[in-house]
Scaffold this active site. Structure first.
Site, PDB file in Angstrom:
ATOM      1  N   THR A  18     -42.393  22.927  65.005  1.00 38.89           N
ATOM      2  CA  THR A  18     -42.760  24.308  65.334  1.00 38.89           C
ATOM      3  C   THR A  18     -42.059  24.763  66.609  1.00 38.89           C
ATOM      4  OG1 THR A  18     -44.949  23.801  64.417  1.00 38.89           O
ATOM      5  CG2 THR A  18     -44.754  25.853  65.621  1.00 38.89           C
ATOM      6  N   ARG A  22     -40.014  17.112  69.423  1.00 40.48           N
ATOM      7  CA  ARG A  22     -41.078  16.516  70.236  1.00 40.48           C
ATOM      8  C   ARG A  22     -41.381  15.132  69.720  1.00 40.48           C
ATOM      9  NH1 ARG A  22     -45.811  20.896  71.168  1.00 40.48           N
ATOM     10  NH2 ARG A  22     -44.264  22.369  71.933  1.00 40.48           N
ATOM     11  N   SER A 120     -44.783  20.853  75.878  1.00 43.35           N
ATOM     12  CA  SER A 120     -45.849  21.843  76.033  1.00 43.35           C
ATOM     13  C   SER A 120     -47.146  21.227  76.536  1.00 43.35           C
ATOM     14  CB  SER A 120     -46.043  22.576  74.712  1.00 43.35           C
ATOM     15  OG  SER A 120     -46.917  23.651  74.870  1.00 43.35           O
ATOM     16  N   HIS A 121     -48.197  21.349  75.747  1.00 38.57           N
ATOM     17  CA  HIS A 121     -49.532  20.913  76.147  1.00 38.57           C
ATOM     18  C   HIS A 121     -49.794  19.458  75.763  1.00 38.57           C
ATOM     19  CE1 HIS A 121     -49.255  22.422  72.145  1.00 38.57           C
ATOM     20  NE2 HIS A 121     -50.208  21.563  71.818  1.00 38.57           N
ATOM     21  N   LYS A 133     -35.936  21.636  73.674  1.00 37.25           N
ATOM     22  CA  LYS A 133     -35.909  22.852  72.874  1.00 37.25           C
ATOM     23  C   LYS A 133     -34.743  23.704  73.341  1.00 37.25           C
ATOM     24  CE  LYS A 133     -38.955  26.116  73.737  1.00 37.25           C
ATOM     25  NZ  LYS A 133     -40.089  27.018  73.803  1.00 37.25           N
ATOM     26  N   ASP A 284     -50.903  25.944  80.463  1.00 37.11           N
ATOM     27  CA  ASP A 284     -50.662  24.614  79.891  1.00 37.11           C
ATOM     28  C   ASP A 284     -49.480  23.893  80.549  1.00 37.11           C
ATOM     29  OD1 ASP A 284     -48.545  26.072  78.774  1.00 37.11           O
ATOM     30  OD2 ASP A 284     -48.522  24.824  76.973  1.00 37.11           O
ATOM     31  N   ASP A 286     -46.257  23.582  80.093  1.00 38.57           N
ATOM     32  CA  ASP A 286     -45.043  24.330  80.441  1.00 38.57           C
ATOM     33  C   ASP A 286     -45.341  25.788  80.763  1.00 38.57           C
ATOM     34  OD1 ASP A 286     -45.749  24.740  77.796  1.00 38.57           O
ATOM     35  OD2 ASP A 286     -43.702  25.093  77.131  1.00 38.57           O
ATOM     36  N   ASP A 288     -46.673  28.315  79.227  1.00 38.57           N
ATOM     37  CA  ASP A 288     -46.538  29.462  78.316  1.00 38.57           C
ATOM     38  C   ASP A 288     -47.865  29.820  77.647  1.00 38.57           C
ATOM     39  OD1 ASP A 288     -46.556  27.211  76.708  1.00 38.57           O
ATOM     40  OD2 ASP A 288     -44.860  27.826  75.455  1.00 38.57           O
ATOM     41  N   ARG A 289     -48.824  28.901  77.632  1.00 38.79           N
ATOM     42  CA  ARG A 289     -50.133  29.230  77.070  1.00 38.79           C
ATOM     43  C   ARG A 289     -51.076  29.700  78.165  1.00 38.79           C
ATOM     44  NH1 ARG A 289     -51.851  24.943  72.363  1.00 38.79           N
ATOM     45  NH2 ARG A 289     -49.924  25.130  71.189  1.00 38.79           N
ATOM     46  N   THR A 351     -46.615  30.714  61.915  1.00 39.36           N
ATOM     47  CA  THR A 351     -46.934  30.098  63.200  1.00 39.36           C
ATOM     48  C   THR A 351     -45.664  29.701  63.950  1.00 39.36           C
ATOM     49  OG1 THR A 351     -49.041  29.292  62.392  1.00 39.36           O
ATOM     50  CG2 THR A 351     -48.068  28.082  64.219  1.00 39.36           C
ATOM     51  N   GLU A 370     -50.652  34.530  69.467  1.00 39.60           N
ATOM     52  CA  GLU A 370     -51.106  33.519  68.518  1.00 39.60           C
ATOM     53  C   GLU A 370     -52.502  33.059  68.930  1.00 39.60           C
ATOM     54  OE1 GLU A 370     -48.027  30.830  66.659  1.00 39.60           O
ATOM     55  OE2 GLU A 370     -47.405  30.780  68.745  1.00 39.60           O
ATOM     56  N   GLU A 371     -53.241  32.580  67.930  1.00 38.94           N
ATOM     57  CA  GLU A 371     -54.594  32.092  68.204  1.00 38.94           C
ATOM     58  C   GLU A 371     -54.598  30.865  69.104  1.00 38.94           C
ATOM     59  OE1 GLU A 371     -55.205  28.891  66.924  1.00 38.94           O
ATOM     60  OE2 GLU A 371     -53.191  28.993  66.091  1.00 38.94           O
ATOM     61  N   SER A 372     -53.444  30.207  69.203  1.00 39.14           N
ATOM     62  CA  SER A 372     -53.349  28.960  69.954  1.00 39.14           C
ATOM     63  C   SER A 372     -53.118  29.216  71.454  1.00 39.14           C
ATOM     64  CB  SER A 372     -52.225  28.112  69.380  1.00 39.14           C
ATOM     65  OG  SER A 372     -51.029  28.870  69.320  1.00 39.14           O
ATOM     66  N   LYS A 383     -43.891  33.006  74.810  1.00 35.49           N
ATOM     67  CA  LYS A 383     -45.214  33.370  75.281  1.00 35.49           C
ATOM     68  C   LYS A 383     -45.274  33.060  76.765  1.00 35.49           C
ATOM     69  CE  LYS A 383     -46.996  29.113  73.281  1.00 35.49           C
ATOM     70  NZ  LYS A 383     -46.641  28.781  71.891  1.00 35.49           N
TER      71      LYS A 383
HETATM   72  C1  G1P Z   1     -48.998  24.818  67.709  1.00 30.87           C
HETATM   73  C2  G1P Z   1     -49.718  26.144  67.560  1.00 30.87           C
HETATM   74  C3  G1P Z   1     -48.712  27.274  67.427  1.00 30.87           C
HETATM   75  C4  G1P Z   1     -47.751  27.251  68.616  1.00 30.87           C
HETATM   76  C5  G1P Z   1     -47.135  25.864  68.773  1.00 30.87           C
HETATM   77  C6  G1P Z   1     -46.289  25.774  70.041  1.00 30.87           C
HETATM   78  O1  G1P Z   1     -48.215  24.567  66.575  1.00 30.87           O
HETATM   79  O2  G1P Z   1     -50.590  26.125  66.466  1.00 30.87           O
HETATM   80  O3  G1P Z   1     -49.392  28.501  67.355  1.00 30.87           O
HETATM   81  O4  G1P Z   1     -46.738  28.194  68.453  1.00 30.87           O
HETATM   82  O5  G1P Z   1     -48.155  24.875  68.841  1.00 30.87           O
HETATM   83  O6  G1P Z   1     -47.031  26.019  71.188  1.00 30.87           O
HETATM   84  P1  G1P Z   1     -48.688  23.600  65.375  1.00 30.87           P
HETATM   85  O7  G1P Z   1     -49.026  22.285  65.991  1.00 30.87           O
HETATM   86  O8  G1P Z   1     -49.911  24.252  64.794  1.00 30.87           O
HETATM   87  O9  G1P Z   1     -47.532  23.570  64.429  1.00 30.87           O
HETATM   88 ZN    ZN Z   2     -46.711  25.307  76.058  1.00 31.15          ZN
END
Ligand code: G1P
Ligand code: ZN
Length: 550
Positions: A18, A22, A120-121, A133, A284, A286, A288-289, A351, A370-372, A383
């Site tokens: 996504t 990683r 990321s997180h 990335k 988070d 990096d 961005d969240r 997503t 996004e909901e995340s 983001k």
């Molecule tokens: C998850 C989140 C998605 C976000 C991504 C990167 O991806 O659900 O919204 O863009 O992390 O931060 P997923 O693990 O669901 O593929």
């Molecule tokens: Zn992140």
């Protein structure tokens, strides 16, 4: 020049998910693992630019979230960049740049692209995760075409071009050379802060803090710390100590730097009771969240996007109104209702932030989310955690109202999309794949089926045709949409590094203001049972409850 060509062999499994490639740190530490991927990227970039010029004479931006292996990876990438013809690299001091800052630096310096080192997180440290990335010249994540091309190249690669130059120093600002390539170590915050100044009413926010407004900004021992300290405490006059957990640590203090009520429970605890700060927020790994929290009140990311959209014109940078908005498919439809009321377009994308890029570039949308725990706008192509926090700060200042009252008023006006995500982590990959395959096979039979008073009006596997480049992304998640607007969505995570994670997204619309306030899980219990009946989650995974509910 001491350019070297090192023979190598393809390494399988380097398909980006996504959000970039990683993997476990131990995977990245395998000989030539990082080199292979970066060389594949540079090979593609050297052969696909429209002017045929490739990387020659170009500037790249480089930085990461400071996690374990960040600094070593920077040195490796610099040597490959020099040997592959890059003219200049803008490197964040200490190897650090948040994801939104990379985007801002690429755009402000009109760089060719940039590389973000982050998972990321995901947890960091020697036992944790690492990631890489590529972002293009618009500042956003590489599109599907480029991503696929890089992956294809990792399967045919036979040589790596590098140099034998020693490590550079990355702690002092200034310019150095790696072979013919210039490396400029830049202040990681300056460009980003300049963008924030253009969007928000810094004067107003300064006066809020001066008048005693209190805030707790938890940057979770991650890269958001230096940004939040410089902007909130430095520029906006928030008292020292407003930013907590503000030192970026290689292992994020052993924690999971994801700003949600489960992983940022320390913040949630601090936001309880009358003595708690007026406003709480977290970012988070990096940066961005974001999570936005009022006193005794957590804002869901889907609601956050909807409130921002409804009130955007109260923020200087969005005073003229929004071109349109976009949300990822599993994100609640709260923002759709606002878009409808405003008479602007609302897009539903798969997503992942990369799907917003074309819409933003084409000027079709201004805000997206996004909901995340991801929200952002056209100011960058990622983001942006601190941006969202400043947006909510500015909104509280402009309206004189608390986070809770802003959201409650929103529900009264538009109704509430009651929403939750359930994650089932660490499922064996074959079990998860079989669950999804059986669900897909069952879709035709589910169409029209009744569950109590509700019935399914759409049972499909989400497919998206990009309105700008017309590329099609299919298989993006199974959707059950009911006659009353309720939705149940199933998809597998594309960012995990261990087993599979099933994400179950649940949503139900409630217009009756007297029924909007009960416990979310209770309000969604019927849909949870239904999801289990349809997919057999408990029976197949042996898990009685999800590992995470947000
Ligand atoms: C998850 C989140 C998605 C976000 C991504 C990167 O991806 O659900 O919204 O863009 O992390 O931060 P997923 O693990 O669901 O593929
Ligand atoms: Zn992140």
């Amino acid at each position: 020049m001491a350019i070297q060509t090192i023979p190598t062999q393809p390494i399988t499994g380097q398909r980006p998910g996504t959000s970039g490639l990683r993997k476990k740190v131990s995977t990245f530490l395998q000989p030539l693992y990082l080199e292979n991927f970066v060389q594949a990227l540079f090979d593609v970039l050297n052969h696909t630019t429209p002017d045929g010029q490739g990387l020659a004479g170009q500037t790249l931006v480089l930085g990461g979230d400071g996690r374990y292996h960040n600094r070593a990876a920077v040195q490796t990438i610099l040597r490959l960049a020099a040997a592959n013809g890059v003219a200049r690299v803008l490197l964040g001091q200490g190897g650090i740049l948040s994801t939104p800052a990379v985007s801002a630096v690429i755009r402000r310096h009109k760089a060719f692209g940039g590389i973000v080192l982050s998972a990321s997180h995901n947890p960091g440290g020697p036992e944790g995760d690492f990631g890489i990335k590529y972002n293009a010249g618009n500042g956003g994540p590489a599109n599907e075409t480029l991503t696929q091309a890089v992956y294809a190249r990792t399967l045919t690669i036979s040589a790596i071009r590098t140099t034998d130059t020693p490590d550079i120093g990355m702690n002092q600002l200034g310019t150095q050379q790696v072979e013919q390539m210039q490396v400029e170590v830049i202040d990681p915050v300056a460009d980003y802060a300049a963008v924030m100044r253009e969007l928000f009413d810094f004067e107003l926010i300064r006066s809020m803090f001066k008048n005693g407004f209190t805030m707790r900004m938890d940057t979770m021992w991650a890269v958001g710390g230096p940004y939040a300290k410089a902007i909130l405490e430095g520029e906006l006059g928030a008292p020292a100590g407003t930013v907590v957990n503000g030192e970026p640590l290689e292992d994020f203090g052993g924690l999971h730097p994801d700003p949600n009520p489960v992983n940022a429970e320390e913040l949630i605890a601090h936001m309880r009771g009358a003595a708690s700060p007026d406003f709480g927020a977290a970012t988070d790994g990096d940066a961005d969240r974001n999570m936005v929290v009022g006193r005794d009140f957590v804002v869901s990311p889907s609601d956050s996007l909807a409130v921002m959209t409804a009130r955007a014109t109260q923020i200087p940078g969005y005073h003229a109104g929004l071109a349109g908005v976009a949300r990822s498919m599993p994100t609640s439809a709260a923002v759709d209702r606002v878009a409808k009321a405003l008479g602007i377009e609302c897009f539903e994308t798969p997503t992942g932030w990369k799907f917003f890029g074309n819409l933003l570039d084409a000027g079709r949308v201004t805000l997206c989310g996004e909901e995340s725990y991801g929200t952002g706008s056209d100011h960058v192509r990622e983001k942006d955690g601190l941006w969202a926090v400043l947006f909510w700060l500015n909104l509280q200042g402009a309206t004189g109202r608390s986070v809770e009252s802003l959201v409650r008023e929103h529900w009264q006006t538009y109704g509430r999309n009651i929403y939750s995500r359930h994650d089932y982590e660490g499922i064996p990959v074959d079990v998860a794949n079989a669950l999804m395959a059986d669900l897909r096979a069952a879709l035709p039979g589910l169409q029209g089926q009744y569950f109590g008073k509700r019935h399914i009006v759409t049972a499909d596997d989400f497919s998206y045709t990009d309105p700008v480049d017309h590329s099609v992304s299919s298989g993006q998640g199974v959707r059950l949409i009911f006659n009353d607007g309720a939705r149940v969505v199933f998809r597998l995570s594309g960012t995990g590094t261990e087993g599979a994670t099933l994400r179950l997204y649940l949503e139900r619309y409630e217009s009756d203001t007297t029924l909007q306030d009960g416990p979310v899980q209770y309000a969604l219990a019927e849909l949870v049972a239904l999801a289990d009946a349809v997919a057999g989650i408990r029976a197949r995974t042996g898990m009685a409850i999800p590992t995470v509910m947000t």
